[in-house]
Scaffold this motif. Structure first.
Motif, PDB file in Angstrom:
ATOM      1  N   LYS A 156       0.845  -1.201   0.000  1.00  0.00           N
ATOM      2  CA  LYS A 156       0.000   0.000   0.000  1.00  0.00           C
ATOM      3  C   LYS A 156       0.881   1.252   0.000  1.00  0.00           C
ATOM      4  O   LYS A 156       0.582   2.227  -0.701  1.00  0.00           O
ATOM      5  CB  LYS A 156      -0.948   0.008   1.196  1.00  0.00           C
ATOM      6  N   THR A 157       1.958   1.217   0.770  1.00  0.00           N
ATOM      7  CA  THR A 157       2.887   2.348   0.796  1.00  0.00           C
ATOM      8  C   THR A 157       3.458   2.588  -0.594  1.00  0.00           C
ATOM      9  O   THR A 157       3.500   3.731  -1.069  1.00  0.00           O
ATOM     10  CB  THR A 157       4.021   2.107   1.805  1.00  0.00           C
ATOM     11  N   VAL A 158       3.894   1.531  -1.264  1.00  0.00           N
ATOM     12  CA  VAL A 158       4.449   1.657  -2.613  1.00  0.00           C
ATOM     13  C   VAL A 158       3.385   2.198  -3.568  1.00  0.00           C
ATOM     14  O   VAL A 158       3.635   3.135  -4.327  1.00  0.00           O
ATOM     15  CB  VAL A 158       5.020   0.308  -3.108  1.00  0.00           C
ATOM     16  N   ASP A 159       2.186   1.622  -3.533  1.00  0.00           N
ATOM     17  CA  ASP A 159       1.109   2.071  -4.420  1.00  0.00           C
ATOM     18  C   ASP A 159       0.774   3.545  -4.198  1.00  0.00           C
ATOM     19  O   ASP A 159       0.646   4.312  -5.156  1.00  0.00           O
ATOM     20  CB  ASP A 159      -0.149   1.223  -4.209  1.00  0.00           C
ATOM     21  N   ASP A 160       0.642   3.941  -2.949  1.00  0.00           N
ATOM     22  CA  ASP A 160       0.278   5.327  -2.639  1.00  0.00           C
ATOM     23  C   ASP A 160       1.406   6.297  -2.968  1.00  0.00           C
ATOM     24  O   ASP A 160       1.167   7.435  -3.382  1.00  0.00           O
ATOM     25  CB  ASP A 160      -0.153   5.455  -1.181  1.00  0.00           C
ATOM     26  N   THR A 161       2.647   5.849  -2.794  1.00  0.00           N
ATOM     27  CA  THR A 161       3.800   6.671  -3.160  1.00  0.00           C
ATOM     28  C   THR A 161       3.815   6.898  -4.666  1.00  0.00           C
ATOM     29  O   THR A 161       3.977   8.027  -5.135  1.00  0.00           O
ATOM     30  CB  THR A 161       5.113   6.001  -2.707  1.00  0.00           C
ATOM     31  N   VAL A 162       3.627   5.828  -5.419  1.00  0.00           N
ATOM     32  CA  VAL A 162       3.619   5.938  -6.880  1.00  0.00           C
ATOM     33  C   VAL A 162       2.453   6.818  -7.336  1.00  0.00           C
ATOM     34  O   VAL A 162       2.624   7.666  -8.214  1.00  0.00           O
ATOM     35  CB  VAL A 162       3.579   4.541  -7.536  1.00  0.00           C
ATOM     36  N   ASP A 163       1.282   6.650  -6.745  1.00  0.00           N
ATOM     37  CA  ASP A 163       0.143   7.497  -7.104  1.00  0.00           C
ATOM     38  C   ASP A 163       0.477   8.975  -6.893  1.00  0.00           C
ATOM     39  O   ASP A 163       0.150   9.824  -7.728  1.00  0.00           O
ATOM     40  CB  ASP A 163      -1.098   7.127  -6.286  1.00  0.00           C
ATOM     41  N   SER A 164       1.134   9.286  -5.788  1.00  0.00           N
ATOM     42  CA  SER A 164       1.521  10.675  -5.512  1.00  0.00           C
ATOM     43  C   SER A 164       2.531  11.181  -6.528  1.00  0.00           C
ATOM     44  O   SER A 164       2.426  12.319  -7.006  1.00  0.00           O
ATOM     45  CB  SER A 164       2.131  10.788  -4.115  1.00  0.00           C
ATOM     46  N   LEU A 165       3.510  10.360  -6.850  1.00  0.00           N
ATOM     47  CA  LEU A 165       4.533  10.778  -7.808  1.00  0.00           C
ATOM     48  C   LEU A 165       3.945  10.968  -9.205  1.00  0.00           C
ATOM     49  O   LEU A 165       4.314  11.905  -9.922  1.00  0.00           O
ATOM     50  CB  LEU A 165       5.687   9.775  -7.829  1.00  0.00           C
ATOM     51  N   LEU A 166       3.013  10.105  -9.586  1.00  0.00           N
ATOM     52  CA  LEU A 166       2.359  10.260 -10.885  1.00  0.00           C
ATOM     53  C   LEU A 166       1.485  11.523 -10.902  1.00  0.00           C
ATOM     54  O   LEU A 166       1.394  12.204 -11.927  1.00  0.00           O
ATOM     55  CB  LEU A 166       1.538   9.017 -11.221  1.00  0.00           C
ATOM     56  N   ALA A 167       0.874  11.862  -9.762  1.00  0.00           N
ATOM     57  CA  ALA A 167       0.100  13.103  -9.663  1.00  0.00           C
ATOM     58  C   ALA A 167       1.014  14.316  -9.832  1.00  0.00           C
ATOM     59  O   ALA A 167       0.641  15.302 -10.479  1.00  0.00           O
ATOM     60  CB  ALA A 167      -0.644  13.165  -8.333  1.00  0.00           C
ATOM     61  N   VAL A 168       2.220  14.245  -9.260  1.00  0.00           N
ATOM     62  CA  VAL A 168       3.195  15.328  -9.430  1.00  0.00           C
ATOM     63  C   VAL A 168       3.558  15.451 -10.910  1.00  0.00           C
ATOM     64  O   VAL A 168       3.600  16.561 -11.463  1.00  0.00           O
ATOM     65  CB  VAL A 168       4.464  15.081  -8.575  1.00  0.00           C
ATOM     66  N   GLU A 169       3.793  14.318 -11.566  1.00  0.00           N
ATOM     67  CA  GLU A 169       4.124  14.357 -12.982  1.00  0.00           C
ATOM     68  C   GLU A 169       2.983  14.978 -13.809  1.00  0.00           C
ATOM     69  O   GLU A 169       3.238  15.735 -14.746  1.00  0.00           O
ATOM     70  CB  GLU A 169       4.415  12.946 -13.508  1.00  0.00           C
ATOM     71  N   ARG A 170       1.740  14.660 -13.464  1.00  0.00           N
ATOM     72  CA  ARG A 170       0.600  15.253 -14.178  1.00  0.00           C
ATOM     73  C   ARG A 170       0.581  16.771 -13.979  1.00  0.00           C
ATOM     74  O   ARG A 170       0.292  17.522 -14.910  1.00  0.00           O
ATOM     75  CB  ARG A 170      -0.722  14.618 -13.712  1.00  0.00           C
TER      76      ARG A 170
END
Length: 176
Positions: A156-170
């Motif tokens: 869950k930590t990995v998934d949520d971290t990646v979601d945040s990083l992808l949001a930053v990229e957007r």
């Protein structure tokens, strides 16, 4: 005779290792990976530029200082619990290590490869990684003093971290 206790007798210090998890704010200046703090290291190793052309040769070369980690939400919870923890019979400062355990890069990448096929082209090649044992960390004080016995699952930590990083990229893409 009554002895006075100082504020320092009740001092609890929460010691998290590398902290991952979702960002509170995704409005980070374009390309400013330094503003990502520890997530910049995660970003560079798990979602690198060049994607599958990048090899993770050895996960410990990528992160030489620590392999143990904790979700930022668990760190916040530990601080809240520290504020409400009852005074301890034993006088003195309490240093409390808070960690859910290691998240080796190779495991994070393989998890994402299995659960997020749309990211496959940007995940690094992990075929040359040598897995190594990771030392254990004593988190018993977190359990006995704070009552912190459950941590957010590393996936869950990995998934949520990646979601945040992808949001930053957007957000960065909008800046173009």
């Amino acid at each position: 005779m009554m002895t006075m206790r100082s504020t320092f007798d009740y001092l609890l210090i929460v010691l998290p290792p590398v902290t991952y998890g979702p960002l509170l704010n995704t409005k980070i200046p374009k390309g400013d990976t330094g503003a990502l703090a520890m997530l910049a290291i995660f970003y560079a190793n798990v979602l690198p530029e060049g994607g599958s052309s990048v090899d993770i040769v050895d996960q410990y070369e990528a992160v030489p200082f620590s392999v143990h980690s904790v979700d930022v939400r668990d760190v916040a919870n530990a601080h809240i619990l520290a504020l409400t923890a009852p005074p301890q019979k034993e006088v003195g400062r309490k240093r409390i290590i808070v960690t859910s355990g290691p998240i080796p890069w190779v495991d994070a990448v393989e998890h994402l490869r299995a659960t997020r096929p749309e990211l496959a082209g940007r995940l690094p090649n992990t075929s040359k990684v040598t897995k190594r044992a990771v030392g254990k960390v004593d988190v018993s004080k977190a359990a006995t003093i704070l009552g912190l016995t459950e941590y957010i699952d590393w996936k869950k930590t990995v998934d949520d971290t990646v979601d945040s990083l992808l949001a930053v990229e957007r957000e960065w893409a909008k800046a173009d």
